[in-house]
Design a protein around this motif. Structure first.
Motif, PDB file in Angstrom:
ATOM      1  N   ASP A   1       0.786  -1.265   0.039  1.00  0.00           N
ATOM      2  CA  ASP A   1       0.115  -0.103   0.035  1.00  0.00           C
ATOM      3  C   ASP A   1       0.883   1.171  -0.176  1.00  0.00           C
ATOM      4  OD1 ASP A   1       0.927   0.108   2.650  1.00  0.00           O
ATOM      5  OD2 ASP A   1      -1.029  -0.303   3.607  1.00  0.00           O
ATOM      6  N   GLY A   2       2.137   1.078   0.057  1.00  0.00           N
ATOM      7  CA  GLY A   2       3.173   2.165  -0.282  1.00  0.00           C
ATOM      8  C   GLY A   2       3.152   2.920   1.284  1.00  0.00           C
ATOM      9  N   ALA A   3       2.585   2.668   2.319  1.00  0.00           N
ATOM     10  CA  ALA A   3       2.718   3.133   3.519  1.00  0.00           C
ATOM     11  C   ALA A   3       3.231   2.326   4.687  1.00  0.00           C
ATOM     12  CB  ALA A   3       1.211   3.658   3.976  1.00  0.00           C
ATOM     13  N   ASP A   4       3.670   3.061   5.723  1.00  0.00           N
ATOM     14  CA  ASP A   4       4.164   2.340   6.893  1.00  0.00           C
ATOM     15  C   ASP A   4       3.121   1.248   7.288  1.00  0.00           C
ATOM     16  OD1 ASP A   4       6.672   3.737   6.309  1.00  0.00           O
ATOM     17  OD2 ASP A   4       6.260   4.684   8.260  1.00  0.00           O
ATOM     18  N   SER A   5       3.590   0.151   7.527  1.00  0.00           N
ATOM     19  CA  SER A   5       2.645  -0.970   8.320  1.00  0.00           C
ATOM     20  C   SER A   5       3.438  -1.727   9.263  1.00  0.00           C
ATOM     21  CB  SER A   5       1.877  -1.785   7.142  1.00  0.00           C
ATOM     22  OG  SER A   5       3.135  -2.377   6.701  1.00  0.00           O
ATOM     23  N   ALA A   6       2.612  -2.467  10.068  1.00  0.00           N
ATOM     24  CA  ALA A   6       3.220  -3.337  11.039  1.00  0.00           C
ATOM     25  C   ALA A   6       4.001  -4.365  10.550  1.00  0.00           C
ATOM     26  CB  ALA A   6       2.081  -3.792  12.254  1.00  0.00           C
ATOM     27  N   GLU A   7       5.014  -4.874  11.233  1.00  0.00           N
ATOM     28  CA  GLU A   7       5.794  -5.874  10.671  1.00  0.00           C
ATOM     29  C   GLU A   7       5.099  -7.318  10.768  1.00  0.00           C
ATOM     30  OE1 GLU A   7       8.923  -6.756  14.034  1.00  0.00           O
ATOM     31  OE2 GLU A   7       9.053  -5.044  13.122  1.00  0.00           O
ATOM     32  N   GLN A   8       4.062  -7.375  11.785  1.00  0.00           N
ATOM     33  CA  GLN A   8       3.400  -8.383  11.955  1.00  0.00           C
ATOM     34  C   GLN A   8       2.076  -8.255  12.041  1.00  0.00           C
ATOM     35  OE1 GLN A   8       5.691  -9.972  15.297  1.00  0.00           O
ATOM     36  NE2 GLN A   8       4.083  -9.353  16.714  1.00  0.00           N
ATOM     37  N   GLU A   9       0.984  -9.180  11.880  1.00  0.00           N
ATOM     38  CA  GLU A   9      -0.581  -8.924  12.118  1.00  0.00           C
ATOM     39  C   GLU A   9      -0.600  -9.397  13.670  1.00  0.00           C
ATOM     40  OE1 GLU A   9      -3.460  -9.633   9.274  1.00  0.00           O
ATOM     41  OE2 GLU A   9      -4.427 -10.898  10.732  1.00  0.00           O
ATOM     42  N   SER A  10      -0.894  -8.583  14.516  1.00  0.00           N
ATOM     43  CA  SER A  10      -1.059  -9.029  15.971  1.00  0.00           C
ATOM     44  C   SER A  10      -2.459  -9.044  16.417  1.00  0.00           C
ATOM     45  CB  SER A  10      -0.183  -7.747  16.912  1.00  0.00           C
ATOM     46  OG  SER A  10       1.321  -7.920  16.641  1.00  0.00           O
ATOM     47  N   TRP A  11      -2.497  -9.969  16.766  1.00  0.00           N
ATOM     48  CA  TRP A  11      -3.910 -10.321  17.666  1.00  0.00           C
ATOM     49  C   TRP A  11      -3.711 -10.609  19.331  1.00  0.00           C
ATOM     50  CZ3 TRP A  11      -8.785 -10.376  15.218  1.00  0.00           C
ATOM     51  CH2 TRP A  11      -8.513 -10.221  13.911  1.00  0.00           C
ATOM     52  N   ILE A  12      -4.496  -9.614  20.035  1.00  0.00           N
ATOM     53  CA  ILE A  12      -4.230  -9.813  21.575  1.00  0.00           C
ATOM     54  C   ILE A  12      -5.317 -10.277  22.097  1.00  0.00           C
ATOM     55  CG2 ILE A  12      -3.782  -8.357  23.464  1.00  0.00           C
ATOM     56  CD1 ILE A  12      -2.893  -6.055  21.397  1.00  0.00           C
ATOM     57  N   ALA A  13      -5.215 -11.395  22.864  1.00  0.00           N
ATOM     58  CA  ALA A  13      -6.464 -12.041  23.416  1.00  0.00           C
ATOM     59  C   ALA A  13      -6.369 -11.489  24.939  1.00  0.00           C
ATOM     60  CB  ALA A  13      -5.748 -13.518  23.682  1.00  0.00           C
ATOM     61  N   GLU A  14      -7.744 -11.320  25.412  1.00  0.00           N
ATOM     62  CA  GLU A  14      -8.113 -11.327  26.836  1.00  0.00           C
ATOM     63  C   GLU A  14      -8.806 -12.516  26.993  1.00  0.00           C
ATOM     64  OE1 GLU A  14      -7.443  -8.598  28.334  1.00  0.00           O
ATOM     65  OE2 GLU A  14      -7.033  -7.160  26.793  1.00  0.00           O
ATOM     66  N   LEU A  15      -8.133 -13.124  28.145  1.00  0.00           N
ATOM     67  CA  LEU A  15      -8.513 -14.639  28.512  1.00  0.00           C
ATOM     68  C   LEU A  15      -9.033 -14.587  29.839  1.00  0.00           C
ATOM     69  CD1 LEU A  15      -4.880 -15.900  27.523  1.00  0.00           C
ATOM     70  CD2 LEU A  15      -7.059 -16.618  26.559  1.00  0.00           C
ATOM     71  N   PRO A  16      -9.954 -15.456  30.295  1.00  0.00           N
ATOM     72  CA  PRO A  16     -10.744 -15.389  31.302  1.00  0.00           C
ATOM     73  C   PRO A  16     -10.026 -15.161  32.850  1.00  0.00           C
ATOM     74  CG  PRO A  16     -10.864 -17.734  30.531  1.00  0.00           C
ATOM     75  CD  PRO A  16     -10.145 -16.944  29.377  1.00  0.00           C
ATOM     76  N   TRP A  17      -8.816 -15.479  32.836  1.00  0.00           N
ATOM     77  CA  TRP A  17      -7.963 -15.326  34.103  1.00  0.00           C
ATOM     78  C   TRP A  17      -7.272 -13.789  34.008  1.00  0.00           C
ATOM     79  CZ3 TRP A  17      -6.691 -19.797  30.812  1.00  0.00           C
ATOM     80  CH2 TRP A  17      -5.814 -19.484  30.086  1.00  0.00           C
ATOM     81  N   ARG A  18      -7.950 -12.953  33.390  1.00  0.00           N
ATOM     82  CA  ARG A  18      -7.483 -11.614  33.160  1.00  0.00           C
ATOM     83  C   ARG A  18      -7.827 -11.046  34.599  1.00  0.00           C
ATOM     84  NH1 ARG A  18     -11.801 -12.310  29.702  1.00  0.00           N
ATOM     85  NH2 ARG A  18     -13.538 -11.161  30.183  1.00  0.00           N
ATOM     86  N   GLY A  19      -7.041  -9.744  34.637  1.00  0.00           N
ATOM     87  CA  GLY A  19      -7.260  -8.805  35.976  1.00  0.00           C
ATOM     88  C   GLY A  19      -8.736  -8.956  36.383  1.00  0.00           C
ATOM     89  N   THR A  20      -9.736  -8.664  35.384  1.00  0.00           N
ATOM     90  CA  THR A  20     -11.195  -8.522  35.730  1.00  0.00           C
ATOM     91  C   THR A  20     -11.750  -9.695  35.235  1.00  0.00           C
ATOM     92  OG1 THR A  20     -11.232  -7.209  33.386  1.00  0.00           O
ATOM     93  CG2 THR A  20     -11.202  -5.888  35.503  1.00  0.00           C
TER      94      THR A  20
END
Length: 296
Positions: free
Chosen positions: A53-72
């Protein structure tokens, strides 16, 4: 109060050019997706001139999980195994994850899923490479004694307090950090602690020989929760593992040594999955994975 959000959710951070590796990140007990922020700041952009696309982009496609043992945390998550929730996170990533990076209890949930001896779960594409940060592991059941239970039970709040220290950047007083750690401990509760320790106790029975994809294990020299010896023992048990113990780091190496951790994972993913461009300023970073440490 427990969260009303779904037990497991994933979200994509930023954008990445087509063909970038899809990376899923799993957090540890009483933590959350923001534990990866310092690391992701170093993967968010690249000046790759081949970007479609000719523009800066992330070096990886990051997917962040929120798991059931999280702080809340979500209520009732201990009714299912940690491996169940790791599998659910993998299922939620569109197209599947090329790489999974998992920390602490999240690393053990993933390890239980991939090396429990039952083979790949139906309908879930297994990652091509795995990064385990501060995993808990012992090779023989005889290595667990009453002292192990006493340590992880009586010092549980101390481990939690160290996580608060790292995430707050040292801005909390010792007294406040201790009080907060006790509240987090009480929120996790006996069932949450039992899920953690039962998962740890199960590690000698894992079929690590079945986890044949490349694995990078990153431990901290000063980690008093998942000791460096755990990382080395797990590396020795896996068919294709590289172990790096970061000097001066504790249980949160991806935060405490974010630049070095990013360089290690970048080179590892580049080798295991495909080439990744390095952001400006990191192109000559000297920290690169080497062959597996000698295990004695």
């Amino acid at each position: 109060m427990p969260s009303s959000a779904p037990p497991v959710s994933v979200r994509r951070r930023g954008t990445a050019a087509p063909g970038r590796p899809r990376v899923l990140l799993l957090h540890g007990l009483a933590s959350g997706g923001n534990v990866w922020d310092a690391y992701l700041e170093r993967t968010d952009s690249t000046d790759d001139t081949n970007s479609t696309d000719g523009a800066d982009s992330a070096e990886q496609e990051s997917w962040i999980a929120e798991l059931p043992w999280r702080g809340t945390e979500s209520t009732g998550w201990t009714d299912r195994s940690p491996a169940h929730w790791a599998r659910r996170a993998l299922e939620l990533v569109p197209g599947g994850a090329d790489v999974v990076i998992a920390h602490s209890f999240g690393a053990n949930a993933l390890l239980s899923l991939l090396a429990d001896g039952s083979g790949p779960p139906p309908g879930v594409r297994m990652p091509s490479a795995v990064v385990l940060v501060s995993p808990f592991y012992r090779a023989r059941a005889e290595e667990f004694g009453w002292d192990s239970i006493a340590y992880y039970l009586n010092d549980f709040d101390r481990i939690l307090a160290d996580g608060l220290r790292v995430r707050s950047g040292g801005r909390l007083s010792d007294e406040l950090r201790h009080d907060m750690a006790l509240k987090v401990r009480d929120r996790i509760g006996p069932y949450g602690w039992m899920s953690f320790f039962d998962t740890y106790l199960h590690t000698p029975r894992l079929r690590c020989d079945r986890l044949t994809v490349p694995v990078l294990i990153v431990g901290g020299e000063r980690d008093f929760a998942a000791f460096p010896g755990d990382s080395r023992a797990l590396g020795a048990a896996l068919p294709s593992a590289t172990v790096r113990i970061l000097p001066g780091a504790g249980h949160f190496a991806m935060d405490e040594r974010a630049a070095e951790f990013a360089a290690l994972t970048r080179d590892f993913i580049s080798t295991a999955v495909g080439p990744l461009p390095a952001p400006d300023g990191d192109r000559t970073d000297p920290h690169r994975p080497t062959k597996r440490e000698h295990h004695r």
